[in-house]
Structures are given as structure tokens and as C-alpha cells.
Design a protein around this motif. Structure first.
Motif, PDB file in Angstrom:
ATOM      1  N   UNK A  74       0.831  -1.219   0.000  1.00  0.00           N
ATOM      2  CA  UNK A  74       0.000   0.000   0.000  1.00  0.00           C
ATOM      3  C   UNK A  74       0.852   1.251   0.000  1.00  0.00           C
ATOM      4  N   UNK A  75       1.982   1.204   0.673  1.00  0.00           N
ATOM      5  CA  UNK A  75       2.865   2.374   0.664  1.00  0.00           C
ATOM      6  C   UNK A  75       3.390   2.667  -0.730  1.00  0.00           C
ATOM      7  N   UNK A  76       3.637   1.603  -1.504  1.00  0.00           N
ATOM      8  CA  UNK A  76       4.073   1.812  -2.889  1.00  0.00           C
ATOM      9  C   UNK A  76       2.974   2.468  -3.712  1.00  0.00           C
ATOM     10  N   UNK A  77       1.729   2.021  -3.498  1.00  0.00           N
ATOM     11  CA  UNK A  77       0.599   2.611  -4.230  1.00  0.00           C
ATOM     12  C   UNK A  77       0.446   4.080  -3.863  1.00  0.00           C
TER      13      UNK A  77
ATOM     14  N   UNK B 122       0.634   7.372  -6.388  1.00  0.00           N
ATOM     15  CA  UNK B 122      -0.434   8.367  -6.522  1.00  0.00           C
ATOM     16  C   UNK B 122       0.113   9.766  -6.298  1.00  0.00           C
ATOM     17  N   UNK B 123       0.949   9.925  -5.288  1.00  0.00           N
ATOM     18  CA  UNK B 123       1.543  11.234  -5.012  1.00  0.00           C
ATOM     19  C   UNK B 123       2.420  11.688  -6.166  1.00  0.00           C
ATOM     20  N   UNK B 124       3.183  10.766  -6.724  1.00  0.00           N
ATOM     21  CA  UNK B 124       4.040  11.121  -7.854  1.00  0.00           C
ATOM     22  C   UNK B 124       3.213  11.538  -9.062  1.00  0.00           C
ATOM     23  N   UNK B 125       2.103  10.826  -9.325  1.00  0.00           N
ATOM     24  CA  UNK B 125       1.252  11.195 -10.455  1.00  0.00           C
ATOM     25  C   UNK B 125       0.620  12.560 -10.248  1.00  0.00           C
TER      26      UNK B 125
END
Length: 220
Positions: A52-55, A59-62
């Protein structure tokens, strides 16, 4: 006849006692303990091995990339800003309606610009006929040209009143939804400006072409 032995086997009993003595009572699962929550639960459809941390990081990067590209997220409209815009639009259309009515009145009563134009034509006519000229020429140069100049200037004021009044009346059909509601007095004043403009145009045209009152003749 042989007698059947119904007594339980002592071997079986001894084995059970040995098991209970050696291992104690059978282990009972502790139902009071709750299963530990799964950490880093991953939404459905995500590749296995992604936490979940990767997801969240993706999202933050996008979002950051979209912001850098100038893509703005949709925000809820501010009701106060919409009200201010509607009030500003209403004030503008109201002022335009008043201007249209004022120009219509000026086209019927005359303005100082019309008098200046008439006096200029009178002066030019006097200069032209100062060396001599017939009575008809003097009437046309001194009086007729001044008359026509006044009618022309008043006609321009009437035309402006007509254009502005029509603009105020048709603007809500082409404006933004917030600008479409229009006060009743604005439409009434705009209609008055249109009516005065039409009347002023008709009178100016008739006066310019001598349809209402003709120039006096030299013989009269």
C-alpha cells in the motif's frame, strides 16, 4: 459355550492415560485472540508484491506530475465568487441600459455637439456666399447645411442608443448561466432606450432628407 468378554481393553485405557499424563489435556484453540490485521493491504487489481505504501507513493508522484504539467484539479465553485460575478454583470447591464435611454433622449432634444456642427456649417456658408450668391444658394449654404448637420448628429446619438439597448436585451441569451437572470428594471430601461433610439433615427432621417419640413424657397 464360550463366554464373551465385554470389559474394555485395559491396554486402550492405559494408552489414553499415558497420553493424557504425558501431553496433558488436548490443546484448545484460544478464540479470544484476534487475528492480527494484515499490514499494507493492497487494493484489488494491483500486481502482487506491491504494498500500500508503494501505491500511495505512485499516486503522489502522479499528482505532482500533473501539477507540474499545469493540469489543475477540479474544485467546487465558490458561491460567493459566483454571486459577485453576477452582481458585477448586473451592474454593467444596468448601466448600459441607462446609457441607452439617455442617448435616446439626447437624440430627440439635441446636444451641444449638434449645435457646434450647425454653427460650423453656418459659418462656412457665410464665407462661401460673402462674395455674392443667389438667395437659394444662401439658404442652402447657411441654413440648409446647418439643419442637415444637426439632424445627422442627432441621428448618430439615436443609432447608438438603439445598438446599446438591443445589446442589453440580447446579452443574457449569449452570456454565462450566472449572467442570464436579469432584473426587470434593466430590461424596461433597455426597451425604453431602444424605443427612443428608433424614434430618434426616424426623425433624424426625415429631417435630413427634408421629409417633415422642407427648406424655404427663395421665391417665398
Amino acid at each position: 459355550m464360550r463366554r464373551m468378554n465385554t470389559t474394555p481393553s485395559t491396554a486402550t485405557t492405559d494408552d489414553t492415560e499415558e497420553k493424557e499424563t504425558a501431553g496433558g489435556p488436548a490443546a484448545v484453540p484460544d478464540v479470544t485472540k484476534k487475528a492480527a490485521p494484515e499490514e499494507d493491504a493492497v487494493p484489488d487489481g494491483v500486481a502482487p508484491g506491491v504494498t500500500a505504501s508503494d501505491v500511495t507513493e505512485m499516486v503522489v508522484a502522479a499528482t505532482d506530475a500533473a501539477a507540474e504539467d499545469g493540469i489543475e484539479t477540479e474544485l467546487e465553485p465558490d458561491p460567493y465568487a459566483e454571486a459577485e460575478a453576477a452582481a458585477a454583470a448586473g451592474a454593467g447591464t444596468g448601466a448600459a441600459a441607462v446609457v441607452a435611454a439617455g442617448l435616446g433622449i439626447v437624440s430627440l432634444t439635441g446636444a451641444w455637439t449638434g449645435r457646434v456642427a450647425a454653427e460650423r456649417e453656418t459659418l462656412i456658408g457665410q464665407i462661401k456666399t460673402s462674395g455674392g450668391g443667389s438667395a437659394a444658394q444662401q439658404i442652402s449654404e447657411i441654413y440648409g447645411d446647418a439643419w442637415h448637420s444637426t439632424a445627422l448628429v442627432n441621428g448618430l446619438f439615436a443609432l447608438l442608443a438603439l445598438i446599446i439597448g438591443v445589446f442589453v436585451l440580447v446579452r443574457p441569451a449569449f452570456g454565462a448561466p450566472s449572467e442570464r437572470p436579469q432584473a426587470g428594471w434593466v430590461r424596461s430601461v433597455a426597451r425604453a432606450g431602444v424605443a427612443l433610439g428608433v424614434l430618434g433615427v426616424l426623425i433624424s432621417v426625415a429631417m435630413y432628407f427634408d421629409l417633415i419640413v422642407s427648406l424655404p424657397s427663395a421665391a417665398g
